[in-house]
Design a protein around this motif. Structure first.
Motif, PDB file in Angstrom:
ATOM      1  N   ASP A 185       0.819  -1.215   0.000  1.00  0.00           N
ATOM      2  CA  ASP A 185       0.000   0.000   0.000  1.00  0.00           C
ATOM      3  C   ASP A 185       0.853   1.265   0.000  1.00  0.00           C
ATOM      4  OD1 ASP A 185      -2.319  -1.477  -0.044  1.00  0.00           O
ATOM      5  OD2 ASP A 185      -2.691  -1.326   2.113  1.00  0.00           O
ATOM      6  N   ALA A 186       1.892   1.281   0.832  1.00  0.00           N
ATOM      7  CA  ALA A 186       2.752   2.469   0.882  1.00  0.00           C
ATOM      8  C   ALA A 186       3.493   2.653  -0.434  1.00  0.00           C
ATOM      9  CB  ALA A 186       3.735   2.361   2.044  1.00  0.00           C
ATOM     10  N   ASP A 187       3.973   1.567  -1.006  1.00  0.00           N
ATOM     11  CA  ASP A 187       4.650   1.663  -2.303  1.00  0.00           C
ATOM     12  C   ASP A 187       3.688   2.152  -3.379  1.00  0.00           C
ATOM     13  OD1 ASP A 187       6.936   0.773  -1.105  1.00  0.00           O
ATOM     14  OD2 ASP A 187       6.985  -1.173  -2.115  1.00  0.00           O
ATOM     15  N   SER A 188       2.451   1.663  -3.331  1.00  0.00           N
ATOM     16  CA  SER A 188       1.460   2.084  -4.319  1.00  0.00           C
ATOM     17  C   SER A 188       1.167   3.572  -4.185  1.00  0.00           C
ATOM     18  CB  SER A 188       0.164   1.279  -4.147  1.00  0.00           C
ATOM     19  OG  SER A 188       0.365  -0.078  -4.494  1.00  0.00           O
ATOM     20  N   LEU A 189       1.040   4.035  -2.967  1.00  0.00           N
ATOM     21  CA  LEU A 189       0.806   5.463  -2.759  1.00  0.00           C
ATOM     22  C   LEU A 189       1.970   6.291  -3.294  1.00  0.00           C
ATOM     23  CD1 LEU A 189      -0.823   5.318   0.770  1.00  0.00           C
ATOM     24  CD2 LEU A 189      -1.842   6.429  -1.224  1.00  0.00           C
ATOM     25  N   ALA A 190       3.187   5.820  -3.050  1.00  0.00           N
ATOM     26  CA  ALA A 190       4.354   6.541  -3.551  1.00  0.00           C
ATOM     27  C   ALA A 190       4.345   6.589  -5.077  1.00  0.00           C
ATOM     28  CB  ALA A 190       5.632   5.881  -3.042  1.00  0.00           C
ATOM     29  N   MET A 191       3.851   5.525  -5.707  1.00  0.00           N
ATOM     30  CA  MET A 191       3.759   5.500  -7.169  1.00  0.00           C
ATOM     31  C   MET A 191       2.744   6.517  -7.695  1.00  0.00           C
ATOM     32  SD  MET A 191       3.844   1.337  -7.683  1.00  0.00           S
ATOM     33  CE  MET A 191       3.472   1.392  -9.439  1.00  0.00           C
ATOM     34  N   HIS A 225      -6.848  10.396   1.677  1.00  0.00           N
ATOM     35  CA  HIS A 225      -6.466  10.860   3.013  1.00  0.00           C
ATOM     36  C   HIS A 225      -7.469  11.883   3.526  1.00  0.00           C
ATOM     37  CE1 HIS A 225      -3.987  12.386   6.303  1.00  0.00           C
ATOM     38  NE2 HIS A 225      -3.240  11.301   6.152  1.00  0.00           N
ATOM     39  N   PRO A 226      -7.852  11.801   4.792  1.00  0.00           N
ATOM     40  CA  PRO A 226      -8.844  12.745   5.327  1.00  0.00           C
ATOM     41  C   PRO A 226      -8.418  14.207   5.264  1.00  0.00           C
ATOM     42  CG  PRO A 226      -7.869  11.416   7.086  1.00  0.00           C
ATOM     43  CD  PRO A 226      -7.483  10.790   5.795  1.00  0.00           C
ATOM     44  N   LEU A 235       3.294   7.922   5.197  1.00  0.00           N
ATOM     45  CA  LEU A 235       3.629   6.625   4.615  1.00  0.00           C
ATOM     46  C   LEU A 235       4.439   5.777   5.597  1.00  0.00           C
ATOM     47  CD1 LEU A 235       4.536   7.409   0.888  1.00  0.00           C
ATOM     48  CD2 LEU A 235       2.330   6.841   1.902  1.00  0.00           C
ATOM     49  N   GLU A 236       5.351   6.406   6.325  1.00  0.00           N
ATOM     50  CA  GLU A 236       6.133   5.679   7.327  1.00  0.00           C
ATOM     51  C   GLU A 236       5.225   5.136   8.424  1.00  0.00           C
ATOM     52  OE1 GLU A 236       9.098   8.393   8.630  1.00  0.00           O
ATOM     53  OE2 GLU A 236      10.351   8.173   6.825  1.00  0.00           O
ATOM     54  N   LEU A 237       4.234   5.923   8.828  1.00  0.00           N
ATOM     55  CA  LEU A 237       3.294   5.476   9.859  1.00  0.00           C
ATOM     56  C   LEU A 237       2.435   4.325   9.336  1.00  0.00           C
ATOM     57  CD1 LEU A 237       2.037   5.824  12.647  1.00  0.00           C
ATOM     58  CD2 LEU A 237       0.493   7.556  11.658  1.00  0.00           C
ATOM     59  N   LEU A 238       2.041   4.412   8.063  1.00  0.00           N
ATOM     60  CA  LEU A 238       1.257   3.337   7.461  1.00  0.00           C
ATOM     61  C   LEU A 238       2.052   2.040   7.472  1.00  0.00           C
ATOM     62  CD1 LEU A 238      -1.165   2.265   5.819  1.00  0.00           C
ATOM     63  CD2 LEU A 238      -0.015   3.091   3.748  1.00  0.00           C
ATOM     64  N   ARG A 239       3.315   2.105   7.086  1.00  0.00           N
ATOM     65  CA  ARG A 239       4.147   0.902   7.096  1.00  0.00           C
ATOM     66  C   ARG A 239       4.279   0.342   8.514  1.00  0.00           C
ATOM     67  NH1 ARG A 239       7.005   0.379   2.193  1.00  0.00           N
ATOM     68  NH2 ARG A 239       7.192   2.312   0.995  1.00  0.00           N
ATOM     69  N   ALA A 240       4.469   1.213   9.472  1.00  0.00           N
ATOM     70  CA  ALA A 240       4.634   0.769  10.861  1.00  0.00           C
ATOM     71  C   ALA A 240       3.365   0.096  11.377  1.00  0.00           C
ATOM     72  CB  ALA A 240       5.006   1.954  11.753  1.00  0.00           C
ATOM     73  N   ASN A 241       2.219   0.690  11.082  1.00  0.00           N
ATOM     74  CA  ASN A 241       0.953   0.122  11.550  1.00  0.00           C
ATOM     75  C   ASN A 241       0.677  -1.228  10.896  1.00  0.00           C
ATOM     76  OD1 ASN A 241       0.469   2.306  13.212  1.00  0.00           O
ATOM     77  ND2 ASN A 241      -0.833   3.376  11.731  1.00  0.00           N
ATOM     78  N   GLN A 242       0.944  -1.322   9.607  1.00  0.00           N
ATOM     79  CA  GLN A 242       0.699  -2.586   8.918  1.00  0.00           C
ATOM     80  C   GLN A 242       1.702  -3.654   9.359  1.00  0.00           C
ATOM     81  OE1 GLN A 242       0.500  -1.683   4.670  1.00  0.00           O
ATOM     82  NE2 GLN A 242      -1.715  -1.376   4.834  1.00  0.00           N
TER      83      GLN A 242
END
Length: 364
Positions: A185-191, A225-226, A235-242
């Motif tokens: 998901d984070a990689d996709s968002l970065a794309m 994103h809200p 994105l870093e927080l998303l990776r950490a949570n997942q």
């Protein structure tokens, strides 16, 4: 035991020839050898990826016969003078009503080790004088099927003429599953960051999300994103949570009995032992393939939702000689080299290209 109506040397019938082959543990594998109209120049063993796949490998929603990926490829291989060897994954029945496809009693035996041994048994039979007697054998492996073929290499089997991969894995099973759970998901968002400024706006997401791996879920809303935009910190927080969630799920999985049906008793497609292998097997598959010097041609789509080409190239570096592996990139194609991120059917030109590659490896 071994059942086949005609040997490869005498194969002149275009009709499929059924077989039943015992695997190492005695489980009987069923399938068919699709023979060309003339003498066969070699055999291609088709190995499916993750799922309850029978010999046809139905994996599309076009509503056409081409959704049966392996049946479609078999016709193309036959047209080039090759025998196509297709088999039903253990625990899967062919030619029965949908409610009867899964053999629940076989689920405890659907382990990573047995799936590789099954491919090995098919390979032995294909080369054997009591089977097809093929002197030239090519593997075609889709997705997880590449792990099973790598297992055959690790077991010390003779080298095939060629290994062709479609969305094939060279990194470790742990690595690919962890990326799917914590990085996709984070990689996709970065794309989706079209202007490369480190901020992914909802406008950029709406414009670009369908061309990323996470489009496989077919849901736009979770990526909006809200506040209207994602930052690098987000994105870093998303990776950490997942990652935290992934580790929790891994802990639960490791408490399950190896022989228990996965994902559950109502849908017993595998054993939990099989699933645990994706959480614990950290040897790169490239290292297993390195036991062979067989050439490899690996096809990847830029839209692939399950396996990313750059990660497989990195896994191969320093392990597999560059002269051994040929990577082929396909823009705007997915995991099954079709227009969707995951499903087929294969792009027809690519399907023909794969059949040509197999034919070139077995010149006759």
């Amino acid at each position: 035991m071994l059942v086949l109506a005609a040997s490869l040397a005498l194969a002149v019938s275009p009709d499929p020839q059924p077989f039943a082959i015992p695997s190492a543990d005695g489980y009987v594998l069923t399938g068919e050898a699709d023979l060309p109209e003339g003498p066969s120049r070699g055999a291609v063993i088709l190995v499916a990826g993750t799922g309850a796949f029978d010999r046809d490998a139905s994996f599309g929603r076009s509503g056409t016969a081409r959704d049966k990926l392996f049946a479609d490829l078999a016709q193309r291989l036959n047209a080039r003078g090759l025998t196509a060897v297709r088999f039903d994954r253990r625990g899967v029945r062919h030619g029965v009503p949908p409610a009867e496809i899964i053999d629940a009693a076989a689920a405890p035996t659907v382990t990573a080790e047995n799936l590789s041994r099954d491919v090995g048994a098919i390979y032995d039979w294909t080369r054997s004088s009591t089977g097809l007697g093929a002197r030239c054998v090519v593997f075609f492996a889709h997705s997880e099927g590449s792990a099973h073929v790598a297992g055959v290499a690790a077991a010390g089997a003779p080298e095939p003429a060629l290994v062709i991969g479609m969305g094939a894995v060279l990194e470790s099973k742990v690595s690919v599953l962890r990326w799917q759970g914590t990085g996709r998901d984070a990689d996709s968002l970065a794309m989706m960051d079209a202007d490369g400024d480190g901020v992914i706006t909802n406008e950029e997401i709406r414009a670009n999300w369908t061309k990323t791996p996470s489009a496989v879920f077919e849901r736009l809303d979770p990526f909006l994103h809200p506040t209207g935009a994602w930052t690098v910190a987000d994105l870093e927080l998303l990776r950490a949570n997942q990652t935290a969630l992934f580790e929790q799920q891994k802990t639960v999985a490791m408490t399950m009995a190896d022989e228990a049906p996965y994902p559950n008793a109502a849908a017993p497609a595998f054993s939990w032992s099989w699933w645990k292998s994706w959480l614990t097997d950290d040897e790169p598959l490239a290292a297993r393939y390195a036991r062979w010097s067989s050439p490899m041609i690996l096809h990847y789509g830029s839209l692939d939702s399950q396996v990313r080409e750059d990660r497989q190239r990195a896994a191969a570096e320093g392990v597999l000689p560059a002269t051994q592996v040929r990577f082929i990139s396909h823009p705007d194609r997915g995991h099954s080299l079709g227009t969707e991120t995951l499903l087929g059917p294969l792009d027809e030109a690519i399907a023909d290209q794969i059949a040509d590659e197999a034919a070139a490896a077995c010149p006759g």
